[in-house]
Design a protein around this motif. Sequence first.
Motif, PDB file in Angstrom:
ATOM      1  N   LYS A  10       0.848  -1.191  -0.051  1.00 40.08           N
ATOM      2  CA  LYS A  10      -0.025   0.151  -0.048  1.00 40.08           C
ATOM      3  C   LYS A  10       1.026   1.363  -0.095  1.00 40.08           C
ATOM      4  N   ARG A  11       0.429   2.172  -0.724  1.00 40.99           N
ATOM      5  CA  ARG A  11       1.261   3.552  -0.668  1.00 40.99           C
ATOM      6  C   ARG A  11       0.467   4.389   0.634  1.00 40.99           C
ATOM      7  N   ASN A  12       1.509   5.035   1.258  1.00 41.72           N
ATOM      8  CA  ASN A  12       1.113   5.830   2.428  1.00 41.72           C
ATOM      9  C   ASN A  12       0.216   6.791   1.812  1.00 41.72           C
ATOM     10  N   GLU A  13      -0.986   7.147   2.681  1.00 43.79           N
ATOM     11  CA  GLU A  13      -1.937   8.113   2.009  1.00 43.79           C
ATOM     12  C   GLU A  13      -1.390   9.519   2.295  1.00 43.79           C
ATOM     13  N   LYS A  14      -0.395   9.652   2.923  1.00 41.96           N
ATOM     14  CA  LYS A  14       0.212  11.110   2.847  1.00 41.96           C
ATOM     15  C   LYS A  14       1.435  11.221   2.014  1.00 41.96           C
ATOM     16  N   ASP A  15       2.057  10.354   1.564  1.00 40.84           N
ATOM     17  CA  ASP A  15       3.219  10.401   0.868  1.00 40.84           C
ATOM     18  C   ASP A  15       3.281   9.443  -0.295  1.00 40.84           C
ATOM     19  N   GLU A  16       3.023   9.816  -1.604  1.00 41.12           N
ATOM     20  CA  GLU A  16       2.929   8.863  -2.751  1.00 41.12           C
ATOM     21  C   GLU A  16       4.223   8.195  -3.038  1.00 41.12           C
ATOM     22  N   LYS A  17       5.297   8.997  -2.238  1.00 44.07           N
ATOM     23  CA  LYS A  17       6.541   8.266  -2.488  1.00 44.07           C
ATOM     24  C   LYS A  17       6.990   6.942  -1.534  1.00 44.07           C
ATOM     25  N   GLN A  18       5.950   6.732  -0.772  1.00 43.72           N
ATOM     26  CA  GLN A  18       6.363   5.799   0.174  1.00 43.72           C
ATOM     27  C   GLN A  18       5.524   4.588   0.119  1.00 43.72           C
ATOM     28  N   LEU A  19       6.063   3.377   0.082  1.00 42.51           N
ATOM     29  CA  LEU A  19       5.606   2.018  -0.190  1.00 42.51           C
ATOM     30  C   LEU A  19       5.617   1.160   0.979  1.00 42.51           C
ATOM     31  N   ILE A  20       4.347   0.778   1.709  1.00 42.95           N
ATOM     32  CA  ILE A  20       4.619  -0.100   2.792  1.00 42.95           C
ATOM     33  C   ILE A  20       3.923  -1.373   2.592  1.00 42.95           C
ATOM     34  N   VAL A  21       4.634  -2.559   2.969  1.00 46.55           N
ATOM     35  CA  VAL A  21       4.281  -4.077   2.722  1.00 46.55           C
ATOM     36  C   VAL A  21       4.371  -4.572   4.187  1.00 46.55           C
ATOM     37  N   PRO A  22       3.165  -4.929   4.864  1.00 46.17           N
ATOM     38  CA  PRO A  22       3.128  -5.580   6.137  1.00 46.17           C
ATOM     39  C   PRO A  22       3.640  -6.892   6.209  1.00 46.17           C
ATOM     40  N   VAL A  23       4.378  -7.454   6.981  1.00 48.41           N
ATOM     41  CA  VAL A  23       5.153  -8.658   7.448  1.00 48.41           C
ATOM     42  C   VAL A  23       4.221  -9.399   8.338  1.00 48.41           C
ATOM     43  N   GLU A  24       3.599 -10.655   7.831  1.00 47.32           N
ATOM     44  CA  GLU A  24       2.413 -11.071   8.295  1.00 47.32           C
ATOM     45  C   GLU A  24       3.091 -12.139   9.354  1.00 47.32           C
ATOM     46  N   GLU A  25       4.205 -12.357   9.473  1.00 49.13           N
ATOM     47  CA  GLU A  25       4.686 -13.163  10.443  1.00 49.13           C
ATOM     48  C   GLU A  25       5.640 -12.709  11.301  1.00 49.13           C
ATOM     49  N   ALA A  26       5.973 -12.946  12.554  1.00 44.82           N
ATOM     50  CA  ALA A  26       7.103 -12.701  13.281  1.00 44.82           C
ATOM     51  C   ALA A  26       8.528 -13.299  12.636  1.00 44.82           C
ATOM     52  N   LEU A  27       9.440 -12.429  12.206  1.00 43.85           N
ATOM     53  CA  LEU A  27      10.768 -12.979  11.689  1.00 43.85           C
ATOM     54  C   LEU A  27      11.703 -13.671  12.895  1.00 43.85           C
ATOM     55  N   LYS A  28      12.092 -14.714  12.637  1.00 42.59           N
ATOM     56  CA  LYS A  28      13.266 -15.399  13.510  1.00 42.59           C
ATOM     57  C   LYS A  28      14.251 -14.591  13.389  1.00 42.59           C
ATOM     58  N   PRO A  29      15.184 -14.875  14.283  1.00 39.48           N
ATOM     59  CA  PRO A  29      16.663 -14.361  14.080  1.00 39.48           C
ATOM     60  C   PRO A  29      17.278 -15.013  12.646  1.00 39.48           C
ATOM     61  N   GLY A  30      17.988 -14.192  12.114  1.00 36.81           N
ATOM     62  CA  GLY A  30      18.620 -14.718  10.955  1.00 36.81           C
ATOM     63  C   GLY A  30      18.810 -13.432   9.798  1.00 36.81           C
ATOM     64  N   ASP A  31      19.218 -13.819   8.515  1.00 40.59           N
ATOM     65  CA  ASP A  31      19.405 -12.959   7.427  1.00 40.59           C
ATOM     66  C   ASP A  31      18.248 -12.946   6.573  1.00 40.59           C
ATOM     67  N   TYR A  32      17.668 -11.705   6.065  1.00 41.56           N
ATOM     68  CA  TYR A  32      16.466 -11.517   5.129  1.00 41.56           C
ATOM     69  C   TYR A  32      17.021 -10.909   3.900  1.00 41.56           C
ATOM     70  N   GLN A  33      16.405 -11.258   2.770  1.00 37.04           N
ATOM     71  CA  GLN A  33      16.539 -10.398   1.739  1.00 37.04           C
ATOM     72  C   GLN A  33      15.045  -9.786   1.298  1.00 37.04           C
ATOM     73  N   VAL A  34      15.286  -8.631   0.852  1.00 40.51           N
ATOM     74  CA  VAL A  34      14.235  -7.909   0.157  1.00 40.51           C
ATOM     75  C   VAL A  34      14.185  -7.810  -1.272  1.00 40.51           C
ATOM     76  N   ASP A  35      13.316  -8.090  -2.051  1.00 38.02           N
ATOM     77  CA  ASP A  35      13.641  -7.961  -3.695  1.00 38.02           C
ATOM     78  C   ASP A  35      12.139  -7.306  -3.867  1.00 38.02           C
ATOM     79  N   TRP A  36      12.270  -5.903  -4.170  1.00 33.13           N
ATOM     80  CA  TRP A  36      11.301  -5.136  -4.572  1.00 33.13           C
ATOM     81  C   TRP A  36      11.140  -4.658  -5.981  1.00 33.13           C
TER      82      TRP A  36
END
Length: 124
Positions: A79-105
């Motif tokens: 979703k785009r921030n309602e007050k800032d069209e330059k900001q994209l927000i993606v909810p994370v639906e599960e708690a992240l366990k310790p470790g390394d993560y990669q975001v491919d956008w």
Amino acid sequence: MAFTRTRLLTIATLFTALTASGSALAHAHLKHQYPAADAAVTASPQAITLNFSEGVEANFSGLTLTGPQQAAVKTGTAKRNEKDEKQLIVPVEEALKPGDYQVDWHVVSVDGHKTKGNYHFSVK
């Protein structure tokens, strides 16, 4: 060969067209993000927030999040921030366990240009 008024006008018009076209061909570049690239966070983020250099179209933009052992992490709808069209927000639906993560956008800017990239962060 002397420059005439018409020739000077033609050169000025060409120069203006060439310099103005650079901004017309701009793409949405990632300016900053949360969690930040290469950051080590202590708590699992509730969302991935990406800030771009220009407005983005949320319906054509999103990301994939992969964790340890290349496991896919479930995320919500971008979703785009309602007050800032330059900001994209993606909810994370599960708690992240310790470790390394990669975001491919990937995003489509409001002018229709596509951009993609990736970065890493870790959870302690």
